[in-house]
Design a protein around this motif. Structure first.
Motif, PDB file in Angstrom:
ATOM      1  N   GLN A 359       0.827  -1.206   0.000  1.00 52.06           N
ATOM      2  CA  GLN A 359       0.000   0.000   0.000  1.00 52.06           C
ATOM      3  C   GLN A 359       0.864   1.261   0.000  1.00 52.06           C
ATOM      4  N   VAL A 360       1.923   1.260   0.804  1.00 49.75           N
ATOM      5  CA  VAL A 360       2.830   2.405   0.874  1.00 49.75           C
ATOM      6  C   VAL A 360       3.418   2.700  -0.507  1.00 49.75           C
ATOM      7  N   LEU A 361       3.850   1.644  -1.193  1.00 53.08           N
ATOM      8  CA  LEU A 361       4.454   1.832  -2.508  1.00 53.08           C
ATOM      9  C   LEU A 361       3.432   2.348  -3.526  1.00 53.08           C
ATOM     10  N   ILE A 362       2.245   1.772  -3.516  1.00 52.36           N
ATOM     11  CA  ILE A 362       1.208   2.199  -4.475  1.00 52.36           C
ATOM     12  C   ILE A 362       0.863   3.666  -4.268  1.00 52.36           C
ATOM     13  N   ARG A 363       0.637   4.059  -3.025  1.00 49.01           N
ATOM     14  CA  ARG A 363       0.279   5.447  -2.732  1.00 49.01           C
ATOM     15  C   ARG A 363       1.411   6.406  -3.102  1.00 49.01           C
ATOM     16  N   ALA A 364       2.640   6.005  -2.789  1.00 46.53           N
ATOM     17  CA  ALA A 364       3.779   6.875  -3.076  1.00 46.53           C
ATOM     18  C   ALA A 364       3.946   7.094  -4.582  1.00 46.53           C
ATOM     19  N   TYR A 365       3.836   6.016  -5.375  1.00 47.63           N
ATOM     20  CA  TYR A 365       3.953   6.157  -6.828  1.00 47.63           C
ATOM     21  C   TYR A 365       2.834   7.031  -7.389  1.00 47.63           C
ATOM     22  N   CYS A 366       1.628   6.855  -6.855  1.00 51.98           N
ATOM     23  CA  CYS A 366       0.504   7.655  -7.353  1.00 51.98           C
ATOM     24  C   CYS A 366       0.719   9.140  -7.070  1.00 51.98           C
ATOM     25  N   LYS A 367       1.265   9.453  -5.905  1.00 53.30           N
ATOM     26  CA  LYS A 367       1.486  10.853  -5.563  1.00 53.30           C
ATOM     27  C   LYS A 367       2.565  11.484  -6.443  1.00 53.30           C
ATOM     28  N   ARG A 368       3.445  10.649  -6.960  1.00 56.47           N
ATOM     29  CA  ARG A 368       4.487  11.150  -7.872  1.00 56.47           C
ATOM     30  C   ARG A 368       4.038  11.058  -9.328  1.00 56.47           C
ATOM     31  N   GLU A 369       2.764  10.766  -9.533  1.00 50.99           N
ATOM     32  CA  GLU A 369       2.183  10.649 -10.877  1.00 50.99           C
ATOM     33  C   GLU A 369       2.899   9.587 -11.706  1.00 50.99           C
ATOM     34  N   ARG A 370       3.181   8.475 -11.047  1.00 52.20           N
ATOM     35  CA  ARG A 370       3.775   7.314 -11.729  1.00 52.20           C
ATOM     36  C   ARG A 370       2.860   6.114 -11.505  1.00 52.20           C
ATOM     37  N   ALA A 371       1.598   6.287 -11.824  1.00 52.97           N
ATOM     38  CA  ALA A 371       0.597   5.263 -11.540  1.00 52.97           C
ATOM     39  C   ALA A 371       0.863   3.961 -12.290  1.00 52.97           C
ATOM     40  N   ALA A 372       1.541   4.043 -13.449  1.00 50.46           N
ATOM     41  CA  ALA A 372       1.848   2.823 -14.205  1.00 50.46           C
ATOM     42  C   ALA A 372       2.740   1.899 -13.381  1.00 50.46           C
ATOM     43  N   LEU A 373       3.712   2.482 -12.664  1.00 51.24           N
ATOM     44  CA  LEU A 373       4.561   1.678 -11.779  1.00 51.24           C
ATOM     45  C   LEU A 373       3.749   1.116 -10.616  1.00 51.24           C
ATOM     46  N   ALA A 374       2.770   1.895 -10.179  1.00 49.18           N
ATOM     47  CA  ALA A 374       1.918   1.438  -9.085  1.00 49.18           C
ATOM     48  C   ALA A 374       1.102   0.215  -9.503  1.00 49.18           C
ATOM     49  N   VAL A 375       0.735   0.134 -10.775  1.00 48.90           N
ATOM     50  CA  VAL A 375      -0.018  -1.020 -11.270  1.00 48.90           C
ATOM     51  C   VAL A 375       0.812  -2.293 -11.120  1.00 48.90           C
ATOM     52  N   ARG A 376       2.112  -2.211 -11.401  1.00 47.19           N
ATOM     53  CA  ARG A 376       2.982  -3.386 -11.251  1.00 47.19           C
ATOM     54  C   ARG A 376       3.024  -3.841  -9.792  1.00 47.19           C
ATOM     55  N   ILE A 377       3.100  -2.878  -8.888  1.00 47.44           N
ATOM     56  CA  ILE A 377       3.101  -3.217  -7.467  1.00 47.44           C
ATOM     57  C   ILE A 377       1.761  -3.857  -7.087  1.00 47.44           C
ATOM     58  N   TYR A 378       0.681  -3.331  -7.658  1.00 49.97           N
ATOM     59  CA  TYR A 378      -0.642  -3.877  -7.379  1.00 49.97           C
ATOM     60  C   TYR A 378      -0.732  -5.332  -7.865  1.00 49.97           C
ATOM     61  N   GLU A 379      -0.134  -5.598  -9.026  1.00 50.51           N
ATOM     62  CA  GLU A 379      -0.110  -6.976  -9.540  1.00 50.51           C
ATOM     63  C   GLU A 379       0.671  -7.895  -8.606  1.00 50.51           C
ATOM     64  N   ASP A 380       1.845  -7.430  -8.140  1.00 51.69           N
ATOM     65  CA  ASP A 380       2.637  -8.225  -7.193  1.00 51.69           C
ATOM     66  C   ASP A 380       1.827  -8.521  -5.927  1.00 51.69           C
ATOM     67  N   MET A 381       1.096  -7.523  -5.492  1.00 48.42           N
ATOM     68  CA  MET A 381       0.286  -7.667  -4.285  1.00 48.42           C
ATOM     69  C   MET A 381      -0.786  -8.741  -4.473  1.00 48.42           C
ATOM     70  N   ARG A 382      -1.484  -8.677  -5.592  1.00 50.03           N
ATOM     71  CA  ARG A 382      -2.542  -9.657  -5.864  1.00 50.03           C
ATOM     72  C   ARG A 382      -1.956 -11.054  -6.070  1.00 50.03           C
ATOM     73  N   ASN A 383      -0.785 -11.136  -6.690  1.00 46.75           N
ATOM     74  CA  ASN A 383      -0.134 -12.434  -6.876  1.00 46.75           C
ATOM     75  C   ASN A 383       0.316 -13.057  -5.556  1.00 46.75           C
TER      76      ASN A 383
END
Length: 455
Positions: A359-383
């Motif tokens: 969650q920390v990583l997803i939120r941090a990437y989103c705040k830096r407007e790097r949501a595409a990187l956040a999607v990869r973290i979200y995939e890792d999380m779901r996996n």
């Protein structure tokens, strides 16, 4: 409570421990007590008292003795309510090594006593003033002042006016470690507390500053950034071979983060063995974490990575909440390369990221407007079969829409269909302080105690 994002504090854990002791679940209460330092929760005199009385009642005196030894190491001033537990140790012949604590709790012959001591402990782990704490001596006439309120007295001395100081001198108080600690705690300004600290050392009587009073003063000075005065006290500690508790040193480093004194924090950190003696690997880990947090607060990113490398080379791996704090800092600084490096270290160290770290990583990437990187973290999380909280998932989708990545937003919605009804409002864990695993451990200890009763 945790599900809603409201985390327990030391008062909550005190209530939990008291409840367990009242049920006769002493081992469970003690296990929670031992977990508190890793969660960066202050252990209070009330908690020590609850356990000491509980274990004394079942004559497990070796545990009681260890509790008193830990209390000394934590730099906590004992209360009169602990006399009975120490008396049990004396009767059992296991008081060796606690003679200093015994003398501290015994009534001061210079102070007459009336009735039963009514000391109790407040929420901060410091006892309220009760009968017999101080008196005024006029020749052979002893007039007790059991109503003395250190808070009111400290307020009256807030400006350290010469007239007020003269009146204090004429009162002829008997100064003890406990009373001086209470006074120091209640001064609102570090400058006034320092004047009192110096003044009381030269008053007639047998009082001398010890590790307890110096600890109170040194942490207050660090909080307000009085580096030179802290250095003076550290020199006094070394010169007089006084040992400061590990808890005191860690507080000094933490407070230097508030007062933005990173260089002073580094000096204290590397001086730990001189002022506190050898410390365990566990305590070293906590101390490193405090130093890293202080450096982050002072925006000393280059020093952070140097200290982290030194920590790992010495065989100490940061805990998951420390890694989460570092990742958030560098992500918000825009240093995504270092974030990825830290995440790689987590993986290499054999630490399994929890939902809160993702969650920390997803939120941090989103705040830096790097949501595409956040999607990869979200995939890792779901996996990893972990789910986010509802707010984080919503933030990710919103950020993707804002950045024009509509396909990615639809993808996140698609892979989340099976969990949308299960998303919690908050995830357990917190930067720098407590992990989801620690919270679950305490919860399991507490809930299982009732399950065993039912069985």
């Amino acid at each position: 409570m945790i599900h809603d994002g409201a985390y327990p504090n030391y008062r909550t854990y005190t209530i939990v421990m008291h409840h367990l002791v009242s049920l006769g679940k002493l081992n469970e209460a003690h296990e929670i007590f031992e977990t508190l330092p890793s969660m960066r929760i202050k252990r209070t005199v009330n908690q020590y008292l609850i356990l000491a009385q509980g274990f004394s009642g079942v004559e497990r005196f070796e545990v009681v003795k260890k509790l008193f030894q830990e209390m000394e190491r934590d730099g906590i001033v004992p209360t009169q309510n602990m006399v009975s537990s120490l008396k049990c140790l004396q009767d059992a012949g296991v008081l060796e090594g606690l003679e200093g604590l015994w003398r501290e709790l015994m009534p001061d012959k210079r102070i007459a006593s009336i009735g039963v001591d009514v000391d109790s402990s407040d929420d901060e782990g410091d006892e309220n003033v009760g009968k017999g704490d101080s008196c005024r001596v006029d020749g052979d006439d002893v007039r007790l002042k059991p109503w003395l309120d250190p808070g009111a007295l400290a307020n009256a001395l807030s400006d350290w006016d010469p007239t007020d100081v003269l009146a204090l001198e004429n009162a002829n108080f008997v100064w003890t470690t406990r009373l001086v600690c209470k006074m120091l705690r209640r001064f609102k300004k570090a400058e006034t507390a320092w004047k009192f600290f110096c003044w009381v050392a030269y008053q007639p009587g047998e009082f001398t500053h010890d590790g307890f009073t110096i600890s109170r003063m040194i942490t207050m000075l660090a909080r307000y950034g009085h580096v030179e005065l802290v250095d003076q006290l550290i020199m006094k500690v070394k010169r007089e071979r006084i040992r400061l508790s590990f808890s005191t040193v860690r507080l000094v480093i933490d407070f230097y983060g508030l007062s933005k004194q990173p260089d002073a924090a580094l000096r204290v950190f590397y001086d730990i063995e001189t002022v506190s003696g050898a410390i365990s690997k566990h305590h070293q880990s906590l101390l490193y974490s405090s130093l890293l947090r202080t450096l982050v607060k002072c925006k000393r990113g280059s020093d952070v990575m140097d200290v982290l490398e030194e920590m790992i080379l010495s065989g100490i791996i940061p805990d998951i909440q420390t890694f989460s704090g570092l990742m958030q800092y560098f992500a918000l600084e825009g240093d995504l390369k270092t974030v990825q490096k830290l995440f790689g270290i987590v993986r290499q160290s054999g630490i399994e990221p929890d939902a809160y770290m993702f969650q920390v990583l997803i939120r941090a990437y989103c705040k830096r407007e790097r949501a595409a990187l956040a999607v990869r973290i979200y995939e890792d999380m779901r996996n990893s079969n972990l789910i986010p909280d509802s707010a984080t998932k919503a933030l990710l989708v919103k950020s993707l829409w804002k950045e024009g990545k509509l396909r990615e937003a639809a993808y996140v919605e698609e892979i989340s269909e099976d969990i949308n009804d299960m998303l919690p409002p908050a995830l357990p864990g917190h930067l720098w302080t407590v992990s989801a695993a620690d919270l679950k451990r305490v919860y399991d200890i507490y809930s299982n105690s009732f399950a065993s009763n039912v069985g």
